[in-house]
Design an enzyme around this catalytic site. Sequence first.
Site, PDB file in Angstrom:
ATOM      1  N   GLY A  31       4.496  20.237  -4.702  1.00 41.08           N
ATOM      2  CA  GLY A  31       3.991  19.165  -5.555  1.00 41.08           C
ATOM      3  C   GLY A  31       5.085  18.339  -6.212  1.00 41.08           C
ATOM      4  O   GLY A  31       6.248  18.415  -5.836  1.00 41.08           O
ATOM      5  N   TYR A  32       4.654  17.535  -7.212  1.00 38.53           N
ATOM      6  CA  TYR A  32       5.505  16.530  -7.843  1.00 38.53           C
ATOM      7  C   TYR A  32       6.062  15.625  -6.741  1.00 38.53           C
ATOM      8  O   TYR A  32       7.264  15.478  -6.552  1.00 38.53           O
ATOM      9  CB  TYR A  32       6.627  17.169  -8.673  1.00 38.53           C
ATOM     10  CG  TYR A  32       6.951  16.333  -9.890  1.00 38.53           C
ATOM     11  CD1 TYR A  32       6.059  16.258 -10.950  1.00 38.53           C
ATOM     12  CD2 TYR A  32       8.117  15.595  -9.963  1.00 38.53           C
ATOM     13  CE1 TYR A  32       6.317  15.464 -12.060  1.00 38.53           C
ATOM     14  CE2 TYR A  32       8.384  14.800 -11.069  1.00 38.53           C
ATOM     15  CZ  TYR A  32       7.483  14.743 -12.107  1.00 38.53           C
ATOM     16  OH  TYR A  32       7.734  13.955 -13.199  1.00 38.53           O
ATOM     17  N   LEU A  33       5.110  15.041  -6.025  1.00 36.63           N
ATOM     18  CA  LEU A  33       5.409  14.392  -4.750  1.00 36.63           C
ATOM     19  C   LEU A  33       6.286  13.153  -4.894  1.00 36.63           C
ATOM     20  O   LEU A  33       6.123  12.368  -5.813  1.00 36.63           O
ATOM     21  CB  LEU A  33       4.095  14.007  -4.053  1.00 36.63           C
ATOM     22  CG  LEU A  33       3.119  15.168  -3.835  1.00 36.63           C
ATOM     23  CD1 LEU A  33       1.831  14.654  -3.188  1.00 36.63           C
ATOM     24  CD2 LEU A  33       3.746  16.264  -2.982  1.00 36.63           C
ATOM     25  N   HIS A  37       8.263  13.813   0.525  1.00 40.00           N
ATOM     26  CA  HIS A  37       6.994  14.472   0.881  1.00 40.00           C
ATOM     27  C   HIS A  37       6.063  13.495   1.597  1.00 40.00           C
ATOM     28  O   HIS A  37       5.412  13.842   2.588  1.00 40.00           O
ATOM     29  CB  HIS A  37       6.255  14.934  -0.378  1.00 40.00           C
ATOM     30  CG  HIS A  37       6.978  15.926  -1.226  1.00 40.00           C
ATOM     31  ND1 HIS A  37       7.414  15.645  -2.492  1.00 40.00           N
ATOM     32  CD2 HIS A  37       7.312  17.216  -0.992  1.00 40.00           C
ATOM     33  CE1 HIS A  37       7.983  16.715  -3.011  1.00 40.00           C
ATOM     34  NE2 HIS A  37       7.942  17.690  -2.120  1.00 40.00           N
ATOM     35  N   GLN A 153      15.635  26.433   5.346  1.00 37.58           N
ATOM     36  CA  GLN A 153      14.204  26.745   5.404  1.00 37.58           C
ATOM     37  C   GLN A 153      13.637  26.344   6.773  1.00 37.58           C
ATOM     38  O   GLN A 153      12.892  27.097   7.398  1.00 37.58           O
ATOM     39  CB  GLN A 153      13.510  25.982   4.282  1.00 37.58           C
ATOM     40  CG  GLN A 153      12.025  25.950   4.334  1.00 37.58           C
ATOM     41  CD  GLN A 153      11.436  25.247   3.117  1.00 37.58           C
ATOM     42  OE1 GLN A 153      11.530  25.770   2.003  1.00 37.58           O
ATOM     43  NE2 GLN A 153      10.834  24.094   3.295  1.00 37.58           N
TER      44      GLN A 153
HETATM   45  P1  AMP Z   1       9.017  21.114  -1.704  1.00 38.91           P
HETATM   46  O1  AMP Z   1       7.877  20.525  -2.459  1.00 38.91           O
HETATM   47  O2  AMP Z   1      10.341  20.850  -2.349  1.00 38.91           O
HETATM   48  O3  AMP Z   1       8.796  22.560  -1.357  1.00 38.91           O
HETATM   49  O4  AMP Z   1       9.084  20.343  -0.319  1.00 38.91           O
HETATM   50  C1  AMP Z   1       7.983  20.292   0.550  1.00 38.91           C
HETATM   51  C2  AMP Z   1       8.435  19.752   1.875  1.00 38.91           C
HETATM   52  O5  AMP Z   1       8.981  18.443   1.703  1.00 38.91           O
HETATM   53  C3  AMP Z   1       9.544  20.606   2.506  1.00 38.91           C
HETATM   54  O6  AMP Z   1       9.328  20.693   3.903  1.00 38.91           O
HETATM   55  C4  AMP Z   1      10.783  19.818   2.184  1.00 38.91           C
HETATM   56  O7  AMP Z   1      11.833  20.028   3.117  1.00 38.91           O
HETATM   57  C5  AMP Z   1      10.264  18.398   2.276  1.00 38.91           C
HETATM   58  N1  AMP Z   1      11.146  17.500   1.522  1.00 38.91           N
HETATM   59  C6  AMP Z   1      11.568  17.634   0.249  1.00 38.91           C
HETATM   60  N2  AMP Z   1      12.422  16.629  -0.072  1.00 38.91           N
HETATM   61  C7  AMP Z   1      12.538  15.859   1.023  1.00 38.91           C
HETATM   62  C8  AMP Z   1      13.278  14.673   1.328  1.00 38.91           C
HETATM   63  N3  AMP Z   1      14.072  14.081   0.440  1.00 38.91           N
HETATM   64  N4  AMP Z   1      13.159  14.151   2.571  1.00 38.91           N
HETATM   65  C9  AMP Z   1      12.357  14.737   3.494  1.00 38.91           C
HETATM   66  N5  AMP Z   1      11.645  15.837   3.266  1.00 38.91           N
HETATM   67  C10 AMP Z   1      11.723  16.409   2.052  1.00 38.91           C
END
Ligand code: AMP
Length: 293
Positions: A31-33, A37, A153
């Site tokens: 979250g906190y998109l 995301h 990850q």
């Molecule tokens: P998170 O909410 O941080 O767990 O991220 C959820 C998904 O969004 C994960 O697959 C992250 O790798 C991806 N993500 C987070 N930040 C970015 C970004 N700046 N660019 C692309 N994908 C992202």
Amino acid sequence: MKILRTIKQTRKYLAGVRAEGRSLGFVPTMGYLHEGHLSLMRRAKKETGSPLISIFVNPTQFGPGEDYRRYPRDLKQDERSAEEAGVEAIFYPSVKEMYPENYSTRVEVAGLSGVLCGASRPGHFRGVTTVVLKLLNIIDPDVAYFGRKDVQQAVLINRMVRDLNMKCKIRILPTVREKDGLAMSSRNTYLSQDEREDAVILYQSLQKAQAMVKSEIRDSKKIISAMRRMVKGRKTARIDYIAIVDPVKLAPVRKISGDVLLALAVWIGKARLIDNLFLKKKRDGRFFVSYRL
Ligand code: AMP
């Protein structure tokens, strides 16, 4: 927008989607998109037509003293952003729904989970792979989308899906950045103005490394030293690690002779930020930045 709080409700909803003959794309998030995301959601919409996302701040991937409690949360804003990106439903479970009493099963990708970020965050990747496996079992998507920003990850999930013969396809999409190059992250909200200015050093040091490789420098030690010097030049920065590794085994590479992953984690004030660059070797021996994994 449907908010699905229980597994039962979610399975029922998904049975309906499947009955319409649509394929299912899934984007797990905490979250906190932000745009990072949303780029995954837009791609899921384009490729599968019916994206579902999850928002779950997974306690088991946070260590003691980490930022689980203060991790930013804003469901209302997330609903609006996700809807604009074409999302139809959000799986939004409680901790109890995901980890009921006497919950005791964990999955770990041996070896790969203990290096890089795993070395400074013991147990983190076991938490990640366990929750991703659970989410994929609950949702059973055709395709799941992840970001290259969290490269370790991504490598682990690819390996888990292969090792466990899971049929879901995994797509890893490029890192979305702010104008100055800082990788978007929910944790960027922790940064003060000065820290925000310093945070760009992660990207700049990767750019420096890329330039060094392009100018025929192949000694990882030299490149890492140059990156260290740059990062240390910023007042609010404290290096966790800077590494040049093999993109499959995540083992350190001394002399760069094939594809490599340049990865770093740096504390900027109270925010632990990560970034990476994937350099691929072409047939003619030259290196280029790959946005795919
Ligand atoms: P998170 O909410 O941080 O767990 O991220 C959820 C998904 O969004 C994960 O697959 C992250 O790798 C991806 N993500 C987070 N930040 C970015 C970004 N700046 N660019 C692309 N994908 C992202």
